[in-house]
Each structure stands twice: as structure tokens, then as C-alpha cells.
Design a protein around this motif. Structure first.
Motif, PDB file in Angstrom:
ATOM      1  N   GLU A  72      -5.973  -2.234  -6.932  1.00 40.90           N
ATOM      2  CA  GLU A  72      -4.543  -2.841  -7.197  1.00 40.90           C
ATOM      3  C   GLU A  72      -4.348  -4.204  -6.598  1.00 40.90           C
ATOM      4  O   GLU A  72      -3.924  -5.122  -7.276  1.00 40.90           O
ATOM      5  CB  GLU A  72      -3.379  -1.875  -6.878  1.00 40.90           C
ATOM      6  CG  GLU A  72      -3.549  -0.777  -7.902  1.00 40.90           C
ATOM      7  CD  GLU A  72      -2.357   0.118  -7.421  1.00 40.90           C
ATOM      8  OE1 GLU A  72      -1.455  -0.030  -6.440  1.00 40.90           O
ATOM      9  OE2 GLU A  72      -2.204   1.293  -8.136  1.00 40.90           O
ATOM     10  N   SER A  73      -4.863  -4.419  -5.612  1.00 36.74           N
ATOM     11  CA  SER A  73      -4.745  -5.812  -4.892  1.00 36.74           C
ATOM     12  C   SER A  73      -5.604  -6.714  -5.191  1.00 36.74           C
ATOM     13  O   SER A  73      -6.548  -6.626  -5.836  1.00 36.74           O
ATOM     14  CB  SER A  73      -4.453  -5.588  -3.311  1.00 36.74           C
ATOM     15  OG  SER A  73      -5.440  -4.691  -2.825  1.00 36.74           O
ATOM     16  N   SER A 104      -5.385   1.710  -4.048  1.00 38.99           N
ATOM     17  CA  SER A 104      -4.684   0.455  -3.464  1.00 38.99           C
ATOM     18  C   SER A 104      -5.820  -0.778  -3.397  1.00 38.99           C
ATOM     19  O   SER A 104      -5.339  -1.911  -3.436  1.00 38.99           O
ATOM     20  CB  SER A 104      -3.976   1.012  -2.359  1.00 38.99           C
ATOM     21  OG  SER A 104      -5.057   1.091  -1.401  1.00 38.99           O
ATOM     22  N   MET A 147       0.923  -1.086  -0.151  1.00 33.40           N
ATOM     23  CA  MET A 147       0.099   0.121  -0.139  1.00 33.40           C
ATOM     24  C   MET A 147       0.960   1.273   0.002  1.00 33.40           C
ATOM     25  O   MET A 147       1.871   1.530   0.749  1.00 33.40           O
ATOM     26  CB  MET A 147      -0.930  -0.061   1.130  1.00 33.40           C
ATOM     27  CG  MET A 147      -1.692   1.057   1.393  1.00 33.40           C
ATOM     28  SD  MET A 147      -2.943   0.851   2.625  1.00 33.40           S
ATOM     29  CE  MET A 147      -2.740   2.569   3.368  1.00 33.40           C
ATOM     30  N   THR A 148       0.666   2.029  -1.176  1.00 33.00           N
ATOM     31  CA  THR A 148       1.388   3.298  -1.041  1.00 33.00           C
ATOM     32  C   THR A 148       0.696   4.441  -0.207  1.00 33.00           C
ATOM     33  O   THR A 148      -0.366   4.758  -0.182  1.00 33.00           O
ATOM     34  CB  THR A 148       1.211   3.952  -2.537  1.00 33.00           C
ATOM     35  OG1 THR A 148       1.797   2.728  -3.323  1.00 33.00           O
ATOM     36  CG2 THR A 148       2.329   4.992  -2.571  1.00 33.00           C
ATOM     37  N   GLU A 200      -5.707   7.448  -3.080  1.00 32.10           N
ATOM     38  CA  GLU A 200      -4.515   6.268  -3.006  1.00 32.10           C
ATOM     39  C   GLU A 200      -5.166   5.130  -2.194  1.00 32.10           C
ATOM     40  O   GLU A 200      -4.845   3.871  -2.535  1.00 32.10           O
ATOM     41  CB  GLU A 200      -3.373   6.946  -2.298  1.00 32.10           C
ATOM     42  CG  GLU A 200      -2.442   8.102  -2.779  1.00 32.10           C
ATOM     43  CD  GLU A 200      -1.722   7.416  -3.952  1.00 32.10           C
ATOM     44  OE1 GLU A 200      -1.353   6.132  -4.024  1.00 32.10           O
ATOM     45  OE2 GLU A 200      -1.834   8.097  -4.925  1.00 32.10           O
ATOM     46  N   GLN A 201      -5.771   5.569  -1.291  1.00 29.35           N
ATOM     47  CA  GLN A 201      -6.578   4.235  -0.576  1.00 29.35           C
ATOM     48  C   GLN A 201      -7.463   3.409  -1.581  1.00 29.35           C
ATOM     49  O   GLN A 201      -7.517   2.207  -1.481  1.00 29.35           O
ATOM     50  CB  GLN A 201      -7.391   4.659   0.672  1.00 29.35           C
ATOM     51  CG  GLN A 201      -8.126   3.870   1.433  1.00 29.35           C
ATOM     52  CD  GLN A 201      -8.878   4.317   2.756  1.00 29.35           C
ATOM     53  OE1 GLN A 201      -9.207   5.539   2.612  1.00 29.35           O
ATOM     54  NE2 GLN A 201      -8.884   3.688   3.624  1.00 29.35           N
TER      55      GLN A 201
END
Length: 93
Positions: A92-93, A89, A1-2, A85-86
Motif C-alpha cells: 500500500e505504501s 501495508s 500501518m494498520t 497485514e504486514q
């Protein structure tokens, strides 16, 4: 996670802050001195002093309000960026 990382922020240098304060105090002092020595009646001087006081106070209030608005907008943008971003993320996963 970024995670969102705050950019490195640099504040104003002590020399710049000193320059700002010195310029402000010198200009205000010279204006007040000029009003004191102007050859007019006391009530005109009082009016000029009052105008100087209100102009100075409103200028300081305006600059503080603009700075507060800018900082608020930066905070809102930071929160929006963190939420984006949350969400990204999670996808993306």
C-alpha cells in the motif's frame, strides 16, 4: 500501518463457572453414592468406581486438549493475519 488489534474477549461469568463446578460435583457425588448403595459384590463396585475414575479423568483431559487446540488455532490465525497485514501495508505504501 494498520496493526492487528485483539478483539475484546469476554470470559465466562463467575455465576456460570459456579454452575459448572456445582453440576460436576453434584453429578459425580450422586454417581459415587449410587455405586456405594447398589446391592452387588464389592468387586463389581470396585469395577464401577474404577470406570468412573477413568471416565472422569479422560473427560477432563479431552476437554483440556480440545481447549488447547482451539487456543493454538486462534494464535496461528492471529499470526497469519498479522503477517498478511504486514505484507499488505508494504504494498500500500
Amino acid at each position: 500501518m494498520t496493526q492487528y488489534v485483539n478483539p475484546d474477549l469476554q470470559g465466562d461469568s463467575p455465576a456460570w463457572l459456579s454452575f459448572i463446578w456445582i453440576a460436576f460435583l453434584v453429578s459425580l457425588s450422586l454417581l459415587l453414592l449410587g455405586i456405594y448403595f447398589i446391592p452387588v459384590n464389592w468387586w463389581i463396585k470396585g469395577y464401577l468406581y474404577m470406570g468412573t475414575l477413568f471416565l472422569t479423568a479422560s473427560t477432563l483431559t479431552l476437554s483440556k486438549s480440545l481447549r488447547d487446540k482451539h487456543e493454538h488455532e486462534r494464535l496461528v490465525n492471529r499470526v497469519k493475519h498479522a503477517r498478511t497485514e504486514q505484507v499488505l501495508s508494504k504494498y500500500e505504501s
